[in-house]
Each structure stands twice: as structure tokens, then as C-alpha cells.
Design an enzyme around this catalytic site. Structure first.
Site, PDB file in Angstrom:
ATOM      1  CE  LYS A  88      26.088  16.723   1.115  1.00 48.42           C
ATOM      2  NZ  LYS A  88      25.831  18.189   1.163  1.00 48.42           N
ATOM      3  CB  SER A 118      24.036  18.741  -2.345  1.00 44.36           C
ATOM      4  OG  SER A 118      24.688  19.212  -1.184  1.00 44.36           O
ATOM      5  CB  SER A 129      23.421  21.435   0.666  1.00 43.52           C
ATOM      6  OG  SER A 129      23.446  21.609  -0.722  1.00 43.52           O
TER       7      SER A 129
END
Ligand code: GLN
Length: 476
Positions: A70, A145, A169
Site C-alpha cells: 500500500k 482505504s 481499511s
């Protein structure tokens, strides 16, 4: 089966049997990325050349296998944007602990994945660059997210990935994309090099195709780190050792507060079926109460925004990234923030600054911390009676792109079942447990006691291995 469809354990066993090489796995993954990422848009940056270079000299338990990261975890020499304009051209001079540990274990970096700006959101629609698409339905969001990481895993654009989870997330996008996502106990995994959002809640964890792969990654990234004073100096077990053990007599708490009016009927049915399935495997369901659940979302948005307002003060045009021009220092600060941050980030900085301002601190942040203690105690009470707690991960399956962008409060409810776990600091895993009639994945959340990732991995693995949801792949 194509090599890109494999997880880490699957690829490792083929490599061991000399039926494939790590290089062939990489070839397959990059061909897949070329074929589908134009539509899925999981990656902010691709690092193909680097991936091959890393694979060439790799040694260690996952040598040469591509694990996506990420884009809010610093990678030395590789652009790290947090999907924000303010860090669009930021290249970290240091490596985060999790990537350092993964690289030492031999993993190669295929690229950095998209997220909601600074991990604030539930759909990746808050990315300053583009929205990632759900591989099961390209008109829908992948969750957030960590939507880029979850979509990349589901679409076969990597073998596994890392996400970060402040209020859901990792688990919510894993659930919406039909893959596995584990948020470890607060303190289990070092956050050194993770760009901070809400420091008392943030935690890094794996997003994978199988429970076994989650355990493999946990073995690599867990453990005390002198560079992160919040990482716990306690021993790390071999998380793969519990896999395959039976769950006879395991007490599974079912909190009535998590089966509420307004949740999607198909989600509720799949999760109830999954609990019945656990019972068939020998688990014992027990009703538990988590009475402060209704306050969790409000509490989170006081605490998380307060901490975010403090953490994001450092992005001022002086120390990192984007800098706007101004006639004096104050105008430069204001222009930099006005143009560098997106609407959701600004909303949270304003909310958090207000909550922390003198005169309001006790009424908001102070009160929020007290409510947090009550939520944590709810879990302590429940765990006196049960070993794990089972709930849905998300109240709905993946929603349409644009469906909730006009109403932030509606968006905030996406994490209604995941947020309390961060407030309590405990671990939880989301695993696939079914599909809607429209073919969208549904996730089951299994919550554990502090530092007891082993029991949730054991239960998740027993469920996974006796169902075939985890073998389904989106048609892209
Ligand atoms: N969706 C939640 C939020 O917007 C959680 C995000 C996260 O876990 N990073 O804050």
C-alpha cells in the site's frame, strides 16, 4: 490454472517441486497486470524492473514472490504518495520496517497500491489520482482505504499485499473483494515507516488469497522493533503452526448489536450460515453483548480526526513534498495545504483541530478516550465467556462508484463493524463467506483477544478449508 492465480504457499510448493520458477511467477503476474490493470487500476506505481532485480538475488522463505505494498508505507528510493498531491513526488530516503522484513524474506516489490488519500476513506474514491475498481464488478468500489491492495490480490496482480487498518481499511476492502485481510493486535507489527494517520489506531497487516498466506506474512512482519516504541516486546509464535488444528469446543461469541436493522439481507444470511458452519465444525456459539457498539463510529471520528490533525501538521511545504508559492511564510503554508490536500483530508483536519482546541479538548477528545475505554471493556467482558467473536465485516457488499461520495456520514457507516476493534486494539480477520445473488463477495469477521492472532487464524483456516469461497476468482 495460471501462476498469477496462486497465493504464496501455492507458488512455494510448485517452486519446491520444480514445476515453476519464481521468475515464471513474476512473468505471469506482470502479464496479468498488463492485461487487467488498465481496468482495475490497483497500482499507483509499478516497479517491474526493480521486481526482477530483487527476484534475481532473492533468498529467504518467500524468495522472488511479488507482494504489493500500500502506498502509505515508505519504500527507500521508490515514490511513496499516500495517494495525495502533497506527496506526489516524495521518494523516501529510508525503508519502513515491514518492507525491510519482507525484502529480507526474499519478497520482490511489484509496485505500490492505491488508497484513499492518507488512508482516509472506505472506497478509494478519495485518492487524489484515480478510483480503483472492484475486480468483481468494475462499476463498483473495491472498499478502502486499502482498496488498491485488495483489488490487486483479487485480480491476480500480485500474490499477496500489505494494507494498513485504522478503522477497517484492511478488513473492509478484503471483504468487498473476496479475499483475506488480517488486522493484527495493536503493537504486534511495527509501524516505522508507515505514514501516520491516527497513531493510536493504525496497524499494518496482510491482504492475501488464503488464511495460510496471512499466517506466512505475519511470521515475517511481526515482532518488536526498536524503531517503533509502540511495538510490543513480546515473543512471536509461528502463526502457521495452528493451521489445520480442529475447532471442537471453540466458543464463538455472537454479538446481538452487530445484527442490526438496515444491514443487507444477503450479507446477514451468509454470515449466519457461516456461523452455523462453524458450529458444524464443532464450535459452540454463545450470545454476547457489546453494549457500547452504537457509540463506536462517533467515538472513532473524534479520536481519529484529532490524531490526524496533529499528524498531518508536518505537511507544510517545508519538510516534505509539494510546496506552493506565497508572498510570505503564512501564505505559503496556506496555499500548500489548500492545494495539496483533498476535501476529505481537509474535513478531518478541521474536525480534529476543533476537537483538540483549548476549551473543547475535555468535551471531545477527553470524552472520546473515556468512551473508548468502555468499548474496550465490552470486549474484555465478552472474552471472559468466549474465545473469538464472529460478525459481518461490512454491512453491505461493494457499492457503486459515486453512490456515497456526496454523503460523508453515509460513507463513515461502511466501517460500523470494524471500527470498535481498532478502538479496543484487538486483532480481527475477514475471510470470504459467500456471494450476493449479484455475484458480489461477502466477508465474515472473526475477532480475537489481544495478541491471540493464532486462535482467529485457526478458526478462519478451519472455515476456509471446509468451504470453497476462497477458490472463486473474478472473471476479468
Ligand atoms: N474508513 C475509515 C476512515 O475513513 C477507516 C480508514 C482506515 O482504516 N484507514 O477513517
Amino acid at each position: 490454472m495460471e501462476l498469477y492465480e496462486l497465493g504464496l504457499a501455492g507458488a512455494l510448493s510448485l517452486i519446491k517441486e520444480k514445476k515453476a520458477s519464481a521468475r515464471e511467477v513474476l512473468d505471469s503476474v506482470f502479464t496479468r497486470i498488463r492485461n487487467v490493470d488498465g481496468r482495475v487500476k490497483a497500482y499507483v506505481s509499478l516497479t517491474e524492473e526493480l521486481a526482477y532485480k530483487m527476484a534475481e538475488n532473492a533468498a529467504g522463505p518467500i524468495a522472488g514472490l511479488p507482494v504489493a505494498i500500500k502506498d502509505n508505507m515508505c519504500t527507500k528510493g521508490v515514490r511513496t504518495t499516500c495517494s495525495s498531491k502533497i506527496l506526489e513526488n516524495f521518494t523516501p530516503p529510508y525503508e519502513s520496517t515491514v518492507t525491510e522484513r519482507l525484502f529480507k524474506a526474499g519478497c520482490s516489490l511489484p509496485g505500490k497500491t492505491n488508497l484513499d488519500e492518507f488512508a482516509m476513506g472506505s472506497s478509494t474514491e478519495n485518492s487524489a489520482f484515480f478510483t480503483t475498481k472492484n475486480p468483481w464488478d468494475l462499476e463498483r468500489i473495491p472498499g478502502g482505504s486499502s482498496g488498491g491492495s485488495a483489488a490487486a490480490v483479487a485480480a491476480g496482480e500480485c500474490l499477496a499485499a500489505l494494507g494498513s487498518d485504522t478503522g477497517g481499511s484492511i478488513r473492509q476492502p478484503a471483504s468487498l473483494c473476496g479475499v483475506v485481510g488480517l488486522k493484527p493486535t495493536y503493537g504486534r507489527v511495527s509501524r516505522y515507516g508507515l505514514v501516520a494517520f491516527a497513531s493510536s489506531l493504525d496497524q499494518i497487516g496482510p491482504i492475501t488469497k488464503t488464511v495460510e498466506d496471512a499466517a506466512i506474512i505475519m511470521n515475517i512482519i511481526s515482532g518488536h522493533d526498536p524503531l517503533d516504541s509502540t511495538s510490543a516486546p513480546i515473543p512471536v509464535p509461528d502463526f502457521t503452526a495452528v493451521l489445520g488444528k480442529d475447532i471442537k469446543g471453540l466458543k464463538v461469541g455472537i454479538p446481538k448489536e452487530y445484527f442490526v436493522e438496515g444491514m443487507d439481507k444477503e450479507v446477514e444470511k451468509s454470515v449466519r450460515d457461516a456461523i452455523a458452519h462453524l458450529e458444524n465444525l464443532g464450535a459452540v456459539p454463545v450470545e454476547v453483548g457489546l453494549p457500547h457498539t452504537p457509540y463506536a463510529v462517533a467515538d472513532y471520528y473524534i479520536l481519529a480526526t484529532s490524531e490526524a490533525s496533529s499528524n498531518l501538521a508536518r505537511f507544510d511545504g517545508v519538510k516534505y513534498g509539494f510546496r506552493a508559492e506565497g508572498k510570505d511564510l503564512m501564505e505559503m503554508y496556506m496555499e500548500t495545504k489548500a492545494r495539496g490536500f483533498g476535501a476529505e483530508v481537509k474535513r478531518r483536519i478541521m474536525l480534529g483541530t476543533y476537537a483538540l482546541s483549548s476549551g473543547y479538548y475535555e468535551a471531545y477528545y477527553g470524552k472520546g478516550q473515556k468512551v473508548r475505554t468502555l468499548i474496550k471493556r465490552d470486549f474484555e467482558e465478552a472474552f471472559k465467556k468466549v474465545d473469538v467473536i464472529a460478525t459481518p465485516t461490512s454491512p453491505t457488499p461493494a457499492f457503486k462508484i459515486g453512490e456515497k461520495t456526496a454523503d460523508p456520514l453515509q460513507m463513515y457507516l461502511s466501517d460500523i463493524f470494524t471500527i470498535s476493534i481498532n478502538l479496543a486494539g484487538i486483532p480481527a480477520i475477514s475471510i470470504p463467506c459467500g456471494f450476493t445473488s449479484g455475484g458480489l463477495p461477502i466477508g465474515l469477521q472473526i475477532i480475537g483477544k489481544h495478541f491471540d492472532e493464532e486462535t482467529i487464524l485457526k478458526a478462519a483456516h478451519a472455515y476456509e478449508q471446509s468451504t470453497n469461497w476462497h477458490t472463486m476468482r473474478p472473471a476479468l
